[in-house]
Design an enzyme around this catalytic site. Structure first.
Site, PDB file in Angstrom:
ATOM      1  N   ASP A  54      48.222  71.723  -4.492  1.00  0.00           N
ATOM      2  CA  ASP A  54      49.591  71.862  -3.080  1.00  0.00           C
ATOM      3  C   ASP A  54      50.521  72.951  -3.748  1.00  0.00           C
ATOM      4  O   ASP A  54      50.930  72.308  -5.181  1.00  0.00           O
ATOM      5  CB  ASP A  54      49.700  70.581  -2.707  1.00  0.00           C
ATOM      6  CG  ASP A  54      49.204  70.670  -1.856  1.00  0.00           C
ATOM      7  OD1 ASP A  54      48.190  71.731  -0.981  1.00  0.00           O
ATOM      8  OD2 ASP A  54      49.494  69.254  -0.329  1.00  0.00           O
ATOM      9  N   LYS A  76      50.873  75.624   1.437  1.00  0.00           N
ATOM     10  CA  LYS A  76      51.513  74.984   2.147  1.00  0.00           C
ATOM     11  C   LYS A  76      53.077  75.182   1.646  1.00  0.00           C
ATOM     12  O   LYS A  76      54.098  74.095   0.848  1.00  0.00           O
ATOM     13  CB  LYS A  76      50.943  73.949   2.253  1.00  0.00           C
ATOM     14  CG  LYS A  76      49.848  73.773   3.494  1.00  0.00           C
ATOM     15  CD  LYS A  76      50.117  72.090   4.110  1.00  0.00           C
ATOM     16  CE  LYS A  76      48.848  72.379   3.834  1.00  0.00           C
ATOM     17  NZ  LYS A  76      48.048  70.647   4.717  1.00  0.00           N
ATOM     18  N   MET A 191      60.715  66.270   5.524  1.00  0.00           N
ATOM     19  CA  MET A 191      60.419  67.686   6.390  1.00  0.00           C
ATOM     20  C   MET A 191      61.470  67.655   7.456  1.00  0.00           C
ATOM     21  O   MET A 191      62.479  66.506   7.529  1.00  0.00           O
ATOM     22  CB  MET A 191      59.112  67.588   7.064  1.00  0.00           C
ATOM     23  CG  MET A 191      57.981  67.550   5.966  1.00  0.00           C
ATOM     24  SD  MET A 191      56.151  67.262   6.753  1.00  0.00           S
ATOM     25  CE  MET A 191      55.528  66.058   7.312  1.00  0.00           C
TER      26      MET A 191
END
Ligand code: SAH
Length: 521
Positions: A54, A76, A191
Site C-alpha cells: 500500500d 491508495k 483520515m
C-alpha cells in the site's frame, strides 16, 4: 585448492508452495518506522512469492522479500487509486489460488480502518487460507511518537477511535458526532484531515468544548513526521494555514498536553533533517541506522554494487600462495570481505592463511577483519593511505611480501610507495564496483520527488556513480564527505563538500553531520 565459485545463481522457484496450496498473509506494516514491523511480519515477507503493498506501508520492507518475489503496488493515495479495492481483492484471490505465498502489506494494523476485514472476507469466501499479522496502528503508535499517550491514569481511561472519512451530515453516515463528543476520554480520528473544518464544527455543535486540546500528527514515525497542536476551536484554521495535509492522525483530549514533557522523538538532534545516503546496497545499513538513531529522515540511494572481478586469475594465484605473505594490507571492508570469500572458497582450513600480519586502514576495515576472527596488527592513527605508509616506514619492510586485496581500478599509489620502501607487493583486484541499476526501496524516486537536505558520500566511486545517475540536485543541498580522497573526487565532479569527517569512517561521518547541524542551531 577448490576453484573460486561464480556468483551463486538466484534460487529457483521451487519454494512456491504448490503442494501445500497458497496462503495469504494480511500483514500490518506499522505506521512507517521500519523498526515497527513485527518479527512475524518480516518472516512472512522473507518467504513471500508475491507482495501486494500500500501507499502507507513502508516500501523499504520490500527489501525483506526475496529478489524473485513479484511486488505489486496497490496504491491508495486519497483520490488516486492505483488499484480499486475490487481489483486488489481479485489479485489476492488469484495469486493465493495459484498456490503462492502472498503477503498483503498494509499500513498500521490491517484490521483498523484498513479494509483488512473485507480482504480476509474475500479470501474466506473463496475457500482460501489466510493469516492475520497485526501491526502497530498509527492511532496509538503514531501518537506515541508525538509524545502523546492515548490513555493516562491521571486523566482518562476511555479511548474512542473514529474515522473522519465519511462526509459529516451525510444521511448514510454511520457516525454519530453527538455520542463521540459526549464520550469521556481521548478521541482519535483517522483520515479526514481534509474535512477538519466540518468535523470540528460538528463536534463543537455536539457539545465538545472549543478549548479541548487537539494535535495532528502527519507521517507519524517516519522521517517526515510533523505535529501541529491547537484546540478544537483553532486547529482547522491552523491546518489550513500550514498546509498540514494527509496522512494524519488527529487526537482530541487532555492527553495532548502530556507532550510537553513526553516528546522524546521530535527532540532528537537530527530530527527533521532529510539525508540521502549513497552507498552500496550491502553496506549502507550502518550509516542509515546511525543517522536515524539521531532522528534524521535518512534514506538510501543505491549507486554501486559489489561484484567479483571479471578477471579472477590474479586472485586464484594469490590464494594458492597465500601462506607466503608477510603482510596482508586491507584498505576497505569490501576488500576484507572479498578476500575472505576467495580464501575460504580456495581453502577449507583457516590455518592455510599462514602467519601473515594484518594491516588495515580504518576502524570499519578492522572490525570486518575481526568478524573473521583474525586480529589486526597495524592500524594507523589517521584512516588514509599516507598514514599507513608512515607507519610502515617505521618498520623495516624491505623484501617483505605484501598482499593488497583491493577494488579493481583503485589507485596504485599505496602499492608503488610500499615498493619504494623495498616491499614485494602483489596488488590484487578482489572485487569490482559496478553501477546499481535497481531502485528496489524507491530511494532514487524519492530523491527526484522530495530531494534532501543533505547527501553523503563514503567513497570516490559512490560520488562518481551518483553523478552518473543524472539526478537534478535540489537547491541548498548540503554535501558530506567521509574524507579527503572522497572530497577530492567530489570537488572534481562539482559536488564541493560542506562537511568532511575528521575521522574517516562511518562513526566519524555521523559525528561530523551532527556537529554541522548543531552548529547551525
Ligand atoms: N490501518 C491503518 C489505518 C488505515 S486508514 C492503521 O492502523 O494505522 C488510513 C489513515 O491512517 C490515514 O488517513 C491516517 O489518518 C492514518 N495513518 C496511517 N499511517 C499514518 C502515519 N504514519 N501518520 C499519520 N497518520 C497515519
Amino acid at each position: 585448492m577448490k576453484p573460486i565459485p561464480e556468483k551463486p545463481s538466484p534460487p529457483k522457484t521451487e519454494s512456491i508452495s504448490k503442494h501445500s496450496g497458497g496462503i495469504c498473509y494480511l500483514v500490518g506494516a506499522g505506521p512507517g518506522d521500519p523498526g515497527l514491523l513485527t518479527l512475524r511480519g518480516r518472516e512472512c515477507l522473507e518467504r513471500a512469492d508475491v507482495v501486494i503493498y500500500d501507499y502507507l506501508s513502508n516500501a523499504e520492507f520490500l527489501n525483506f522479500a526475496p529478489a524473485r518475489a513479484e511486488k505489486i503496488y496497490a496504491g491508495k493515495t486519497a483520490g488516486a487509486h492505483a488499484l480499486t479495492q475490487e481489483e486488489t481483492n481479485t489479485l489476492l484471490v488469484k495469486h493465493t489460488r495459484e498456490g503462492k505465498r502472498v503477503v498483503r502489506l498494509k499500513g498500521g494494523d490491517p484490521f483498523l480502518f484498513g479494509r483488512g476485514g473485507e480482504e480476509a472476507g474475500e479470501l474466506s469466501a473463496a475457500g482460501l487460507r489466510f493469516e492475520i499479522v497485526p501491526g502497530v496502528t498509527s492511532a496509538i503508535g503514531g501518537l506515541a511518537y508525538a509524545g502523546i499517550p492515548v490513555t493516562h491514569r491521571a486523566s482518562n481511561a476511555v479511548l474512542t477511535i473514529f474515522t473522519g472519512h465519511e462526509e459529516p451530515g451525510k444521511q448514510a453516515s454511520g457516525l454519530d458526532y453527538k455520542s463521540i463528543a459526549s464520550a469521556p476520554g481521548t478521541k482519535v480520528m483517522l483520515m479526514g484531515v481534509e474535512r477538519l473544518a466540518a468535523i470540528t464544527g460538528e463536534l463543537s455543535a455536539a457539545g465538545m468544548s472549543s478549548t479541548t486540546p487537539v494535535a495532528l500528527v502527519r507521517w507519524a514515525t517516519t522521517g517526515r513526521h510533523q505535529t501541529l497542536v491547537g484546540t478544537l476551536g483553532t486547529i482547522a484554521a491552523l491546518a489550513l494555514e500550514q498546509q498540514f495535509k494527509a496522512p494524519a492522525v488527529a487526537v482530541f483530549g487532555d492527553v495532548v498536553s502530556l507532550r510537553e514533557t513526553l516528546n522524546w522523538y521530535e527532540s532528537r538532534p537530527l530530527f527533521g533533517r532529510r539525508i540521502a545516503v549513497t552507498r552500496t546496497r550491502q553496506q549502507s545499513g550502518g550509516l542509515v541506522a546511525s543517522l536515524r538513531e539521531l532522528g534524521a529522515d535518512a534514506y538510501e540511494i543505491p549507486t554501486i554494487r559489489i561484484e567479483p572481478p571479471k578477471d579472477k586469475a590474479a586472485i586464484i594465484e594469490a590464494m594458492l600462495g597465500v601462506r607466503a605473505y608477510d603482510w596482508l594490507v586491507f584498505t576497505s571492508p569490501n576488500g576484507v570481505e572479498a578476500f575472505f570469500n576467495a580464501f575460504f572458497a580456495a581453502h577449507s582450513d583457516a590455518r592455510e592463511l599462514g602467519g601473515a600480519r594484518i594491516a588495515v586502514i580504518g576502524n570499519g576495515t578492522a572490525k570486518k577483519v575481526r568478524e573473521y576472527r583474525y586480529d589486526v596488527d597495524l592500524i594507523p592513527e589517521e584512516f588514509v593511505a599516507e598514514s599507513l605508509l608512515k607507519a610502515f616506514k617505521k618498520l623495516n619492510v624491505e623484501n617483505l611480501r605484501m598482499l593488497l586485496p583491493r577494488a579493481a581500478g583503485a589507485r596504485e599509489m599505496l602499492a608503488l610507495e610500499l615498493e619504494n620502501l623495498g616491499a614485494i607487493v602483489d596488488d590484487v583486484p578482489v572485487y569490482e564496483t559496478v553501477p546499481e541499476t535497481e531502485d528496489v526501496a524507491g530511494g532514487i524516486r524519492r530523491f527526484r520527488k522530495e530531494g534532501a537536505d543533505m547527501i553523503t558520500f563514503t567513497s570516490a566511486s559512490t560520488a562518481a556513480h551518483f553523478m552518473a545517475l543524472g539526478l537534478t540536485l535540489p537547491s541548498g543541498l548540503k554535501k558530506a564527505s567521509i574524507g579527503p580522497v572522497t572530497s577530492r573526487e567530489m570537488v572534481s565532479l562539482g559536488l564541493t563538500p560542506d562537511v568532511e569527517a575528521e575521522q574517516h569512517d562511518i562513526p566519524g561521518l555521523v559525528a561530523a553531520i551532527r556537529a554541522f547541524y548543531e552548529g547551525e542551531k
